[in-house]
Design a protein around this motif. Sequence first.
Motif, PDB file in Angstrom:
ATOM      1  N   LYS A   9       0.828  -1.205   0.000  1.00 35.16           N
ATOM      2  CA  LYS A   9       0.000   0.000   0.000  1.00 35.16           C
ATOM      3  C   LYS A   9       0.859   1.251   0.000  1.00 35.16           C
ATOM      4  O   LYS A   9       0.547   2.231  -0.690  1.00 35.16           O
ATOM      5  N   SER A  12       2.088   1.785  -3.419  1.00 32.40           N
ATOM      6  CA  SER A  12       1.026   2.264  -4.305  1.00 32.40           C
ATOM      7  C   SER A  12       0.806   3.764  -4.127  1.00 32.40           C
ATOM      8  O   SER A  12       0.639   4.508  -5.099  1.00 32.40           O
ATOM      9  N   LEU A  52      -1.997   6.413   5.684  1.00 30.95           N
ATOM     10  CA  LEU A  52      -2.695   5.149   5.437  1.00 30.95           C
ATOM     11  C   LEU A  52      -3.441   4.700   6.690  1.00 30.95           C
ATOM     12  O   LEU A  52      -4.565   4.179   6.610  1.00 30.95           O
ATOM     13  N   VAL A  59      -5.972   3.474  -0.138  1.00 35.49           N
ATOM     14  CA  VAL A  59      -4.840   4.091  -0.850  1.00 35.49           C
ATOM     15  C   VAL A  59      -5.219   5.449  -1.414  1.00 35.49           C
ATOM     16  O   VAL A  59      -4.500   6.441  -1.268  1.00 35.49           O
TER      17      VAL A  59
END
Length: 527
Positions: A9, A12, A52, A59
Amino acid sequence: PGMEQDDNKVASVLRELREMRAGDVVDDGRASGSRSSALDVDVDEQVVRFFLEEANGDVHAAVELVKQQINPQQSNAGRGNGSHASGDDGFAEQNTLRRRRRSVAESDERSPSTPNGSGRNRRGRRAQSRGVEAAVVAIFRAMGKLVSLSVRTISNVVTLVLRTAGAVLHIIVPESVSSFLGSFLVSLFRGIAVVEPTEAAQRFIQQFQEEYVTTQPEAMMPNFQRCGHWEALSQSRRQCSFLVCYFHSRENRDAQRFCKETLADARVASFLTDNFTVWGGSVSESREAYRLSQVVRASRYPCLAVLVSSSIVHNFGGALLSNMRRSGSSSMALIASFEGFLPPEQIIEGLQKVLDDFGPMLVAARVEQQEREFDRHIREEQEAEYAKALEEDQRKDAEREAALALAEEEKRAVVEEQQRLEDKEKIVQDRRRAKSLEIPPEPEQGKDATTIVIRMPNGSRVERRFMKDVKLQMVYDFVDSLESNTVHEYLLISNFPRRVFEADTLPCSLEELGLPPQAALFLQSQD
């Protein structure tokens, strides 16, 4: 697997930020030939992990939070005259403005040329302007690369220049004007002071200690956190406390006076340490401190801002939400701020009012946290008791299995021993029958006869005469044929003198062995 998913994550979010930064650079280049991307900064992984966590693992929501934090002015571009536009509306307005600029430029290029050539002149001037802008951008980029080669040296030089300029301005112009110009010069050169957040925090604490605490005998320093403000905010959220952020400007005399007379005051330092999580930074030496001061909309220095995590506000704020000020970041809420020089009594009074007004929100958060901790403690105790009971059951099962295995082994040993004895008995009986058929009759008593007395292990005695020229093997065969002999392996031994008649003596005659006319032998078992 959970750690790998978090790392994916984070990767990303960083990838999307890089793509947006590249897209902004292209759009800016088309519109004006300059680079003004709101995402043209390096985002630390720790910041991404924080957002996060705030976005519950989403995301795209984390990307939006990072965008708002990096450039709060752009995300709040639509705010004004009492209206509060979202960060997405601000980005939409900027994109609309860029499209309008491109449309005007294209319409100018498509307009017909006049006889005097004014259209061509306008296009030429426009192209020349874009060329000049591109050249200026290239020059400033080269200067930026040159500056990055010696960040610390240039930072020290610029800091010295700014201090000198601030002192001169304070003498020449009024204090309000000098404060504004000092802040402007700091914001102009703030990109030079690029240090890691933890290092910047430790440097600020060391400077505060040396300049305001060591020089005063009764001075005391608040418990400033030796980390970046994101980590300090996370710590305050875990402790269910407010985060007090102090923004310092070394070029501002009010800030120096505030540190010396107020923050270093033992009453203020103790009050802050006992009731808040405290973090401090210099806006002239730390990019992180400067950006956070812009997020909380600090208009002058010194500035003391009281923040709280948005998750606490949303879960426990309730009716208090309307009394909170917007901070320009969706990850934190601004409770109160104190700007300019304030004496210790006024700071303590203001902070006490914050605790009185918003303290119930933290009390509710602490109660829920204690309930979670209690539930977790109960679960851990139950799991520990279950593990202990399971271990005890496993131990008993192991002991039971070991006892069964031992009993089975003993039973098997008894059976094997019994079988061995039976086999031996069978061998002895078969041997007795075979030897009984081979033994010759006992000779008459005479000079050629030898009397052998054999004492058995059970104490019984057997006596028989043999010819003196017979071999010792005949005596052994006779012993094998006796009903009283139940021994499988044995030896015949004479006591006076002691002599063992082993296998090598079997071919010898009784006379050769010196046994005539009479000998006493003892049967010794070898089983």
